[in-house]
Scaffold this motif. Structure first.
Motif, PDB file in Angstrom:
ATOM      1  N   ALA A   1       4.520   1.483  -6.268  1.00  0.00           N
ATOM      2  CA  ALA A   1       3.096   1.833  -6.179  1.00  0.00           C
ATOM      3  C   ALA A   1       2.370   0.811  -5.304  1.00  0.00           C
ATOM      4  CB  ALA A   1       2.499   1.907  -7.581  1.00  0.00           C
ATOM      5  N   SER A   2       1.049   0.761  -5.411  1.00  0.00           N
ATOM      6  CA  SER A   2       0.233  -0.168  -4.615  1.00  0.00           C
ATOM      7  C   SER A   2      -0.192  -1.348  -5.471  1.00  0.00           C
ATOM      8  CB  SER A   2      -1.023   0.538  -4.092  1.00  0.00           C
ATOM      9  OG  SER A   2      -0.687   1.626  -3.247  1.00  0.00           O
ATOM     10  N   TYR A   3      -0.255  -2.542  -4.848  1.00  0.00           N
ATOM     11  CA  TYR A   3      -0.704  -3.725  -5.569  1.00  0.00           C
ATOM     12  C   TYR A   3      -1.117  -4.802  -4.583  1.00  0.00           C
ATOM     13  CZ  TYR A   3       4.420  -3.869  -5.079  1.00  0.00           C
ATOM     14  OH  TYR A   3       5.711  -3.732  -4.631  1.00  0.00           O
ATOM     15  N   SER A   4      -1.995  -5.662  -5.063  1.00  0.00           N
ATOM     16  CA  SER A   4      -2.410  -6.812  -4.269  1.00  0.00           C
ATOM     17  C   SER A   4      -1.299  -7.854  -4.267  1.00  0.00           C
ATOM     18  CB  SER A   4      -3.686  -7.420  -4.851  1.00  0.00           C
ATOM     19  OG  SER A   4      -3.412  -7.979  -6.130  1.00  0.00           O
ATOM     20  N   ASP A   5      -1.462  -8.879  -3.435  1.00  0.00           N
ATOM     21  CA  ASP A   5      -0.455  -9.933  -3.394  1.00  0.00           C
ATOM     22  C   ASP A   5      -0.380 -10.647  -4.743  1.00  0.00           C
ATOM     23  OD1 ASP A   5       1.399 -11.679  -1.743  1.00  0.00           O
ATOM     24  OD2 ASP A   5      -0.023 -13.178  -2.465  1.00  0.00           O
ATOM     25  N   GLU A   6      -1.543 -10.911  -5.353  1.00  0.00           N
ATOM     26  CA  GLU A   6      -1.564 -11.614  -6.638  1.00  0.00           C
ATOM     27  C   GLU A   6      -0.874 -10.812  -7.724  1.00  0.00           C
ATOM     28  OE1 GLU A   6      -4.713 -13.149 -10.063  1.00  0.00           O
ATOM     29  OE2 GLU A   6      -5.394 -11.912  -8.387  1.00  0.00           O
ATOM     30  N   VAL A   7      -1.245  -9.541  -7.867  1.00  0.00           N
ATOM     31  CA  VAL A   7      -0.636  -8.702  -8.888  1.00  0.00           C
ATOM     32  C   VAL A   7       0.841  -8.470  -8.562  1.00  0.00           C
ATOM     33  CG1 VAL A   7      -0.639  -6.403  -9.927  1.00  0.00           C
ATOM     34  CG2 VAL A   7      -2.796  -7.598  -9.536  1.00  0.00           C
ATOM     35  N   GLY A   8       1.128  -8.311  -7.286  1.00  0.00           N
ATOM     36  CA  GLY A   8       2.513  -8.082  -6.884  1.00  0.00           C
ATOM     37  C   GLY A   8       3.421  -9.231  -7.272  1.00  0.00           C
ATOM     38  N   ARG A   9       2.943 -10.472  -7.082  1.00  0.00           N
ATOM     39  CA  ARG A   9       3.766 -11.628  -7.475  1.00  0.00           C
ATOM     40  C   ARG A   9       4.090 -11.562  -8.971  1.00  0.00           C
ATOM     41  NH1 ARG A   9       5.396 -14.036  -2.649  1.00  0.00           N
ATOM     42  NH2 ARG A   9       3.579 -14.501  -1.343  1.00  0.00           N
ATOM     43  N   ALA A  10       3.069 -11.271  -9.781  1.00  0.00           N
ATOM     44  CA  ALA A  10       3.279 -11.181 -11.225  1.00  0.00           C
ATOM     45  C   ALA A  10       4.227 -10.036 -11.577  1.00  0.00           C
ATOM     46  CB  ALA A  10       1.937 -11.003 -11.938  1.00  0.00           C
TER      47      ALA A  10
ATOM     48  N   GLU B   1       0.865  -1.176   0.000  1.00  0.00           N
ATOM     49  CA  GLU B   1       0.000   0.000   0.000  1.00  0.00           C
ATOM     50  C   GLU B   1       0.898   1.221   0.000  1.00  0.00           C
ATOM     51  OE1 GLU B   1      -3.434   1.781  -0.622  1.00  0.00           O
ATOM     52  OE2 GLU B   1      -3.339  -0.377  -0.205  1.00  0.00           O
ATOM     53  N   ALA B   2       1.019   1.858  -1.146  1.00  0.00           N
ATOM     54  CA  ALA B   2       1.909   3.008  -1.272  1.00  0.00           C
ATOM     55  C   ALA B   2       1.267   4.244  -0.650  1.00  0.00           C
ATOM     56  CB  ALA B   2       2.220   3.261  -2.742  1.00  0.00           C
ATOM     57  N   PRO B   3       2.089   5.211  -0.204  1.00  0.00           N
ATOM     58  CA  PRO B   3       1.531   6.472   0.301  1.00  0.00           C
ATOM     59  C   PRO B   3       0.878   7.255  -0.817  1.00  0.00           C
ATOM     60  CG  PRO B   3       3.902   6.632   0.068  1.00  0.00           C
ATOM     61  CD  PRO B   3       3.552   5.194  -0.165  1.00  0.00           C
ATOM     62  N   ASP B   4       0.034   8.209  -0.460  1.00  0.00           N
ATOM     63  CA  ASP B   4      -0.606   9.067  -1.448  1.00  0.00           C
ATOM     64  C   ASP B   4       0.473   9.878  -2.146  1.00  0.00           C
ATOM     65  OD1 ASP B   4      -1.932  11.070  -2.882  1.00  0.00           O
ATOM     66  OD2 ASP B   4      -3.633  11.043  -1.484  1.00  0.00           O
ATOM     67  N   LEU B   5       0.691   9.616  -3.417  1.00  0.00           N
ATOM     68  CA  LEU B   5       1.800  10.235  -4.125  1.00  0.00           C
ATOM     69  C   LEU B   5       1.635  11.746  -4.242  1.00  0.00           C
ATOM     70  CD1 LEU B   5       2.356   7.633  -6.971  1.00  0.00           C
ATOM     71  CD2 LEU B   5       3.347   7.715  -4.689  1.00  0.00           C
ATOM     72  N   ARG B   6       0.412  12.224  -4.215  1.00  0.00           N
ATOM     73  CA  ARG B   6       0.214  13.676  -4.320  1.00  0.00           C
ATOM     74  C   ARG B   6       0.700  14.380  -3.062  1.00  0.00           C
ATOM     75  NH1 ARG B   6      -6.018  13.035  -5.629  1.00  0.00           N
ATOM     76  NH2 ARG B   6      -5.598  11.477  -4.024  1.00  0.00           N
ATOM     77  N   GLU B   7       0.728  13.658  -1.931  1.00  0.00           N
ATOM     78  CA  GLU B   7       1.160  14.261  -0.676  1.00  0.00           C
ATOM     79  C   GLU B   7       2.663  14.163  -0.478  1.00  0.00           C
ATOM     80  OE1 GLU B   7      -0.981  12.441   2.449  1.00  0.00           O
ATOM     81  OE2 GLU B   7      -2.956  13.065   1.723  1.00  0.00           O
ATOM     82  N   VAL B   8       3.304  13.133  -1.079  1.00  0.00           N
ATOM     83  CA  VAL B   8       4.731  12.924  -0.819  1.00  0.00           C
ATOM     84  C   VAL B   8       5.617  13.443  -1.943  1.00  0.00           C
ATOM     85  CG1 VAL B   8       4.223  10.876   0.531  1.00  0.00           C
ATOM     86  CG2 VAL B   8       4.769  10.620  -1.866  1.00  0.00           C
TER      87      VAL B   8
ATOM     88  N   PRO C   1       1.153   4.971 -11.775  1.00  0.00           N
ATOM     89  CA  PRO C   1      -0.195   4.564 -11.362  1.00  0.00           C
ATOM     90  C   PRO C   1      -0.267   4.397  -9.848  1.00  0.00           C
ATOM     91  CG  PRO C   1       1.022   2.690 -12.205  1.00  0.00           C
ATOM     92  CD  PRO C   1       1.885   3.893 -12.437  1.00  0.00           C
ATOM     93  N   GLN C   2      -1.408   4.736  -9.278  1.00  0.00           N
ATOM     94  CA  GLN C   2      -1.571   4.559  -7.840  1.00  0.00           C
ATOM     95  C   GLN C   2      -1.713   3.078  -7.508  1.00  0.00           C
ATOM     96  OE1 GLN C   2      -1.339   7.122  -5.917  1.00  0.00           O
ATOM     97  NE2 GLN C   2      -1.833   6.312  -3.902  1.00  0.00           N
ATOM     98  N   HIS C   3      -2.398   2.331  -8.377  1.00  0.00           N
ATOM     99  CA  HIS C   3      -2.598   0.894  -8.170  1.00  0.00           C
ATOM    100  C   HIS C   3      -2.175   0.145  -9.426  1.00  0.00           C
ATOM    101  CE1 HIS C   3      -4.749   1.440  -4.369  1.00  0.00           C
ATOM    102  NE2 HIS C   3      -5.364   2.463  -4.951  1.00  0.00           N
ATOM    103  N   VAL C   4      -1.376  -0.868  -9.253  1.00  0.00           N
ATOM    104  CA  VAL C   4      -0.878  -1.646 -10.381  1.00  0.00           C
ATOM    105  C   VAL C   4      -1.895  -2.718 -10.744  1.00  0.00           C
ATOM    106  CG1 VAL C   4       1.010  -3.104 -11.214  1.00  0.00           C
ATOM    107  CG2 VAL C   4       1.471  -1.250  -9.597  1.00  0.00           C
TER     108      VAL C   4
END
Length: 489
Positions: free
Chosen positions: A233-242, A158-165, A184-187
């Motif tokens: 960025a942010s990603y689920s475990d499934e997408v992150g593995r890929a 879970e990435a931080p809000d990129l607009r804030e950082v 992208p905020q979410h992959v």
């Protein structure tokens, strides 16, 4: 140029004594390493005496070349702080870490991608001045940690809000987060698909044009511009593995291309990060493939025993997991290392096992896409190299004929390497005409690609032909090869 630090550099003096390197010897090694990187250095024993007795710190790439020279003698990495040069121009030992934590692994990989681009554009960075030359011992921790645990429990992020950082330059913010305008905020799976397509394209270009071709050199750019923002960025475990799997493939490719162009230090760092990313992907066959690449590099660099260990590590973890074709390739890589170690019986056993696995493979097996290159012709080509190292020319000729039976424009570099091996076999069998004929074809192929490794094979052939240097056929071959040997790799 150099600058002063307080008092004598006792650390440097101590390590030089431990390594048994004289002042003149160190100066010569540093100058030679600089020349290999396109630098003209003129250090002498007086320069080294000033570094040790007066604490003077040379500028630019020199501190890192000093560390590389000493590392080559000691056979292990030498960090700058160990020789009292840590406060020289900063160039961390990027890419050598194999972190246990996934977040730290992401930071380690993305740091490598950023610094590599700086090296390509600015003439420095990892390609010229990072501390430590190739050291096979740097593979010990990555291999052991991968063997102990080849998969992470979870990689969701879970990435931080990129607009804030976002920082003032609009580039990256906290934790190295990417630009909010471009990342992208979410992959999603579509993002991963693009990376895999890039890897497939890069594999084709590499095989056809060599690791030094400009199209191949776009891989580090792809890692920095496309892969790094996704990792952060942010990603689920499934997408992150890929995502980790696709990025591992690209990172291994960057290492392979660096290896092919003679950038051994850079290749080693890419391989270590590729193995760590494969662990995050929970892709054990891919991790084995990276270990096999490490094994080939170690063997090529003269560390055959370690090459055997790395290949066997790939095999051990993949029993019951990898396809028959994959296991065949791993056994083939082991055979290459066994041959270099002059272990003829062990090499024969590994080759027989590799051939057996290959015969058991079937159309429709779920072979990974990164193994598309592996065919019976590739098996025969590597078997020929094994027998070349064992000095059995009859076997070399037999397997080389099979390897060259179906030349293809898709694998131009491999075809060139096989021609050189064929020439060596003919020469050792006493067939000078056939050796020169095969050598001439190899030079023609080598001239069409950008591969330092292929050039080195041709150079080795010419060295073997030196006893016949007055023969017209050899003179002609040497003249044909001259532009290749003097051109930049």
């Amino acid at each position: 140029m150099s600058r002063d630090i307080r008092g004598p550099n006792e650390k440097l003096g101590t390590v030089l004594a431990l390594a048994g390197i004289s002042n003149a010897g160190l100066a010569r090694r540093v100058n030679d390493l600089g020349a290999q990187r396109g630098l003209t250095l003129r250090y002498d024993k007086t320069s080294v005496a000033r570094w040790v007795s007066k604490g003077m710190v040379p500028q630019g790439a020199a501190p890192h070349l000093i560390a590389a020279a000493i590392a080559g003698k000691l056979g292990r990495p030498v960090p700058l702080h160990e020789i009292g040069l840590a406060d020289a121009d900063p160039a961390p030992e990027v890419g050598l870490a194999f972190p246990r934590d996934v977040g730290a692994a992401v930071r380690s990989a993305t740091e490598l991608y950023r610094l590599d681009l700086a090296g390509r554009r600015g003439g420095g960075g990892i390609w010229q001045s990072l501390a430590g030359s190739f050291s096979v011992s740097a593979y010990a921790t990555p291999a052991s940690r991968w063997l102990i645990s080849p998969a992470d429990s979870s990689v969701a992020r879970e990435a931080p809000d990129l607009r804030e950082v976002r920082d003032g330059n609009g580039a990256t913010g906290k934790d190295g987060a990417p630009n909010a305008d471009t990342a992208p905020q979410h992959v999603g799976h579509s993002d991963v698909t693009k990376l895999r397509e890039a890897a497939e394209d890069a594999r084709r270009w590499d095989s056809k044009y060599g690791g030094g071709d400009w199209r191949s050199s776009m891989v580090p750019e792809c890692l920095r511009v496309d892969a790094a923002p996704l990792l952060l960025a942010s990603y689920s475990d499934e997408v992150g593995r890929a995502l980790f799997g696709a990025t591992s493939e690209l990172t291994r490719l960057a290492g392979w291309m660096a290896f092919d162009t003679g950038q051994q230090e850079a290749a080693q760092r890419y391989y270590i990060q590729a193995l760590r990313l494969a662990r995050a992907a929970a892709d054990v066959p891919l991790g084995g493939y990276v270990l096999a690449s490490m094994s080939l590099q170690a063997t090529y660099r003269g560390f055959a025993d370690e090459g055997v260990d790395l290949a066997q590590a790939a095999l051990e973890r993949n029993r019951g997991l990898a396809t028959a074709r994959t296991m065949s390739f791993f056994r083939l890589v082991e055979a290459r290392a066994q041959a270099k170690a002059n272990e003829a019986r062990a090499c024969e056993v590994a080759l027989k096992a590799a051939e057996g696995w290959l015969e058991r493979s079937r159309e429709g097996d779920p072979d990974p896409s990164w193994l598309d290159f592996y065919s019976y012709e590739r098996f025969a080509a590597d078997a020929a190299e094994c027998y070349r190292d064992l000095r059995l020319p009859r076997q070399v000729r037999r397997f080389t004929e099979q390897a060259l039976s179906r030349p293809t424009e898709e694998y131009v570099r491999s075809h060139g390497l096989r021609l050189v091996v064929s020439a060596v076999a003919e020469l050792e069998s006493g067939n000078l005409d056939a050796a020169c004929a095969a050598g001439t074809r190899a030079v023609e192929v080598a001239g069409r690609i950008s591969s330092a490794r292929t050039t080195e094979y041709v150079r080795d052939l010419l060295h073997r032909l030196e006893p016949y240097g007055d023969e017209p056929r050899v003179v002609e071959l040497r003249e044909r090869a001259r532009p290749l040997l003097v051109a930049p790799a």
